[in-house]
Design an enzyme around this catalytic site. Structure first.
Site, PDB file in Angstrom:
ATOM      1  CD  GLU A 306      -3.044  -1.135   2.185  1.00 27.59           C
ATOM      2  OE1 GLU A 306      -2.838  -0.532   3.240  1.00 27.59           O
ATOM      3  OE2 GLU A 306      -4.109  -1.719   1.906  1.00 27.59           O
ATOM      4  CG  ASP A 385      -7.654  -5.038   4.425  1.00 26.12           C
ATOM      5  OD1 ASP A 385      -7.426  -5.186   5.630  1.00 26.12           O
ATOM      6  OD2 ASP A 385      -7.589  -3.935   3.847  1.00 26.12           O
ATOM      7  CD  GLU A 413     -10.296  -0.645   7.219  1.00 24.23           C
ATOM      8  OE1 GLU A 413      -9.479  -1.233   7.951  1.00 24.23           O
ATOM      9  OE2 GLU A 413     -10.020  -0.255   6.067  1.00 24.23           O
TER      10      GLU A 413
HETATM   11  C1  GCV Z   1      -3.012   1.075   8.314  1.00 25.27           C
HETATM   12  C2  GCV Z   1      -6.309  -1.656   5.273  1.00 25.27           C
HETATM   13  C3  GCV Z   1      -6.757  -0.351   5.857  1.00 25.27           C
HETATM   14  C4  GCV Z   1      -5.597   0.626   5.982  1.00 25.27           C
HETATM   15  C5  GCV Z   1      -4.522  -0.043   6.828  1.00 25.27           C
HETATM   16  C6  GCV Z   1      -4.113  -1.337   6.141  1.00 25.27           C
HETATM   17  C7  GCV Z   1      -3.096  -2.102   6.957  1.00 25.27           C
HETATM   18  O1  GCV Z   1      -5.959  -1.500   3.937  1.00 25.27           O
HETATM   19  O2  GCV Z   1      -7.760   0.194   5.060  1.00 25.27           O
HETATM   20  O3  GCV Z   1      -6.069   1.782   6.601  1.00 25.27           O
HETATM   21  O4  GCV Z   1      -3.418   0.798   6.980  1.00 25.27           O
HETATM   22  O5  GCV Z   1      -5.238  -2.159   6.012  1.00 25.27           O
HETATM   23  O6  GCV Z   1      -3.503  -3.045   7.625  1.00 25.27           O
HETATM   24  O7  GCV Z   1      -1.938  -1.772   6.915  1.00 25.27           O
END
Ligand code: GCV
Length: 851
Positions: A306, A385, A413
């Protein structure tokens, strides 16, 4: 959302005294009732003797006194030595023999274990020893004692010995130094504000206490998307302050780091993990951190994922990256967590062989055996995720010579972000209890991460918590059960969901059987219910994947590189992950598991679309077709939440008024949101498949009047994006100073609840007023006068939903209850925009009052 809950509240005086904001969570120490209290009071000690003066042991003593006073009303006195009274002696296992109190631990306790054991010295009154293998374990023992006391489970002869399943029982916090929290829904950070540590750390102290009560022993205090400032010398005193507040609670600080730190804050040309300068930098930097925080538990790293940099920049492996930091931590006893969440978010969606679910295994499997022994691979519970339903990550079964920890997301989330109640323990249990069959049958995920399967000693459980400054920590009282459940499972993953929720409910709301039964049932069903209205059959959460992760948006996952595809088209839906015709993901499991998953018929319905692409007409194991299952589950889900509202209302007067009202409001909102989800997903699949709903519900909404078909003054048509989040042809919005929409009741005369579905974006606070009924009849009645005469109401759209658009996240509802309507009566809504918030309306629906 604003359903005039206050109507009822002003009339009925709650039987339960005392307002509660939820801050005490499960440590309320509320007085037991009548006989239970008398029984418990007879069992507790008169004095408490503390062996040594270590901070956690002193905290344990204070907690014991506080808890016993709250629960039984009895005061326990601190004493220097055992006398002729009933006594509890607190201390580490090692401190007992020297104190000669007449108790020794006998069989040694492992790890963070504790013992709570009755004993007697000569003819002295009975005593209890609470002994810990180390200081913080004394605290764990005291909290266990108080839990028993609160639950009415204390007995005269105590013989409890308990050890946690694994050494790592940590939380991660995704907090930024500016005070914001990535994926946090309970307010701003309790640690940080304006680029530095907060002056007032009392909330951190309160939080440390909650964590100690669960046996949580580590806490990362900054986002895994890490700011390198945390490794600068100037910042260390701030970290040390937080560590100082958590230390007495036995909670050690963990840091998240940026892999490019040697370059970004170290001034080196490179962050290549094999460069000697970089190796040296990590060593010196970590040595310096330990001078400020001598008990730092470890470091966590998100790399090559990411947008975070990682070893791939230098064509190095994850093992190279992990070991360079792990070696710097090793002399200090620190542990290094390397996140298994590594994937490419720019994948070509046109290539049917691409599959994000494969990424963790593909990245780490070949490196097994190359990681140092203080490295842990931190693995999200599923391969994608934190979606509403995923299989256990195949990586759990793939590593034999590497420590593993399971990463569970406590913060909701993808689970309604604190606005929906979803108890996640049943979902986590499903993964923890899943048999990977990597060493024959009986190799469950919980055994693997506890290190028992392959004899890897340093694994465990890591939860992403993200609590904030909201009085109840999460913005939703019910969400506290997830933190509680995480902690209890990290200690003992064999506990059942029912055992955990039952404890939580009793500790949080008391032991009134009606309350316990209602709350337990609601929480235990909530994951399935949420799944039913957000993404059944392994479709994953059908939310706005590229945006807020909150509102419905069925296609948001498609035609982009993020790889959360479900590949729905007009013929069918699902990801083909088979070995025979798909991405081959299934091969990452042991042959025994792969055999089940490879066969459509053997795959459980819950995961079938995660693993297979199927025509809508395919008959599932349940006997329903895929598309009918999707329709039915969405109606079942929405109906279930409406049922929770009714169930919760039966608890009025049995739960304190403050939490009763807050939870009612939350559930009312959730019930409305579930309808938005239901209609959107069902309509999307209906339009795409062209297959009618056998029960005739999809597309037919009795009592619903679309805003675009109302008589409009000023209001103009507006698009809802995605289309499925708006009923009918879309919405109307007001671009003038004020607009009016008039709806006419054409049904039978009767009493109705009038539901106004409108859009509340976060750019303003539009105002609405509603008049329902025949003009001239008590038009001035204020909404809070009485349900029977309430025919007019005003509200402001000032909820901060995470969107600026008319979409699934901003769609919400207002209910004016119990309105008398006869044919021809009008329902008039006047909207007053506020800046970019256009007082938009979707529809008005009337339903039988109280329905
Ligand atoms: C902290 C997901 C979440 C991100 C998070 C990522 C991770 O993609 O949306 O906000 O980043 O997981 O676990 O690193």
């Amino acid at each position: 959302m604003r359903t005039l809950i206050s109507l009822a509240l002003v009339i009925i005086v709650p039987a339960v005294a005392g307002a509660e904001d939820g801050h005490a969570a499960w440590l309320r120490y509320a007085p037991l009732d009548g006989a239970a209290r008398t029984r418990a009071a007879a069992l507790v000690p008169d004095t408490v003797v503390t062996l040594g003066d270590a901070a956690p042991v002193l905290k344990a003593r204070d907690e014991l006194i506080r808890g016993i006073r709250g629960i039984t009303g009895r005061d326990v006195r601190p004493a220097d030595a055992m006398g002729n009274e009933r006594t509890i002696v607190l201390g580490t296992a090692a401190s007992f023999p020297a104190a000669s109190v007449g108790y020794t631990i006998g069989q040694p306790l492992g790890r963070d274990g504790y013992a709570i054991e009755s004993f007697r010295r000569g003819s002295a009154p009975p005593a209890v020893a609470i002994a810990g293998e180390r200081d913080r374990a004394v605290l764990y023992g005291v909290f266990a004692y108080l839990r028993r006391l609160s639950l009415g489970q204390l007995t005269a002869d105590l013989r409890e010995r308990s050890e946690p399943a694994a050494p790592v029982r940590w939380l991660n916090h995704w907090e930024n130094v500016d005070g914001t929290i990535e994926r946090g829904y309970g307010g701003r950070s309790i640690f940080w504000e304006g680029g530095k540590v907060r002056d007032d750390l009392r909330l951190v102290d309160d939080y440390g206490r909650l964590l100690a009560s669960l046996g949580i022993n580590g806490l990362s205090i900054n986002n895994v998307n890490a700011n390198p400032v945390f490794l600068t010398r100037e910042f260390l005193p701030q970290i040390a302050r937080v560590a100082g507040v958590l230390r007495p609670w036995g909670v050690q600080v963990v840091l998240s780091v940026d892999f490019a730190s040697p370059q970004k804050v170290g001034g080196l040309q490179t962050y290549d993990p094999l460069d000697p300068g970089v190796v040296d930098w990590w060593k010196k930097t970590i040595d310096t951190v330990y001078t400020s925080v001598p008990d730092l538990a470890g470091i966590v790293l998100k790399a090559d994922s990411e947008g975070r940099v990682g070893p791939s920049a230098y064509k190095r492996t994850h093992a190279d990256a992990a070991n360079v930091i792990a070696r710097a931590l090793k002399p200090h006893g620190g542990v290094f967590c390397y996140r298994g969440f590594v994937y490419d978010h720019r994948m070509d969606w046109r290539n049917l062989e691409n599959d994000r679910a494969r990424a963790a295994y593909d990245n780490f499997k070949s490196l097994d055996g190359q990681f140092d022994d203080n490295v842990i691979i931190q693995i999200k519970h599923g391969p994608i995720d934190f979606q509403v339903r995923e299989p256990a990550s195949p990586l759990f079964g793939a590593l034999q010579k590497t420590n593993e920890a399971i990463e569970l997301q406590i913060t909701q989330e993808y689970f309604g972000q604190g606005r929906h109640t979803v108890f996640l323990v049943p979902m986590w249990k499903e993964t923890l209890d899943f048999d990977m069959q990597v060493k024959g049958p009986g190799t469950t995920v919980k055994q693997i991460v506890s290190g028992r399967t392959w004899g890897n000693p340093t694994g465990g459980f890591i939860g992403v918590s993200n609590v904030g400054r909201d009085p109840n920590w999460f913005g939703n009282h019910m969400s506290q059960a997830n933190l509680y459940g995480f902690g209890r499972l990290a200690w003992n993953p064999d506990l059942t969901s029912k055992e955990i929720i039952d404890e939580w409910t009793r500790l949080t709301f008391g032991s009134d059987p009606r309350v316990v039964e209602t709350v337990d049932a609601l929480q235990l069903s909530s994951w399935r219910v949420f799944e039913n209205y957000t993404g059944p059959l392994g479709l994953q959460t059908l939310t706005d994947i590229v945006g807020n992760h909150f509102g419905v948006s069925v296609e948001a996952s498609e035609r982009n590189g993020w790889g959360q595809w479900h590949r729905a088209d007009e013929k069918g839906v699902g990801m083909d992950r088979t070995v025979a015709t798909g991405t081959g993901y299934i091969k990452q499991y042991s042959p025994a598991v792969a055999k089940v998953y490879e066969s459509v018929d053997a795959t459980p319905d819950d995961l079938v679309l995660f693993l297979h692409h199927l025509p809508y007409t395919h008959k599932l194991r349940s006997g329903k077709t895929v598309v009918q299952f999707i329709y039915d589950s969405h109606y079942d889900g929405a109906d279930a939440v409406a049922g929770w509202v009714r169930d919760w209302k039966t608890l009025e007067g049995r739960v304190d008024a403050e939490r009763y009202a807050a939870i009612l409001k939350q559930l009312e909102y959730q019930a409305g949101a579930a309808v938005v989800w239901r209609d959107a997903v069902a309509r999307w699949f209906h339009r795409t498949s062209g297959i009618p709903d056998a029960a005739g519900r999809v597309g037919t909404y009795p009592g619903r009047m679309e805003a675009e078909a109302a008589t409009l003054e000023g209001y103009v048509p507006a698009q809802v994006t995605p289309w499925e989040a708006g009923s009918g042809e879309g919405a109307v919005e007001c671009k003038a100073q004020k607009c009016t929409a008039t709806f006419r009741h054409s049904g039978q005369a009767g009493r109705y609840d009038v539901i106004v579905q409108y859009f509340d974006v976060n750019t303003g606070a539009a105002r609405y007023s509603l008049r329902a009924g025949t003009a001239g009849r008590s038009a001035s009645a204020a909404p809070d006068q009485s349900a029977a005469s309430a025919r007019q109401a005003q509200w402001t759209a000032d909820d901060r939903f995470p969107t600026r658009r008319l979409d699934g996240a901003s769609s919400t509802r207002f209910i004016l209850p119990d309105v008398a309507l006869k044919p021809g009566d009008s329902i008039v809504i006047e909207g007053t925009p506020d800046g970019a918030e256009t007082a938009a309306l979707d529809y008005v629906e009337i339903r039988k009052a109280g329905g």
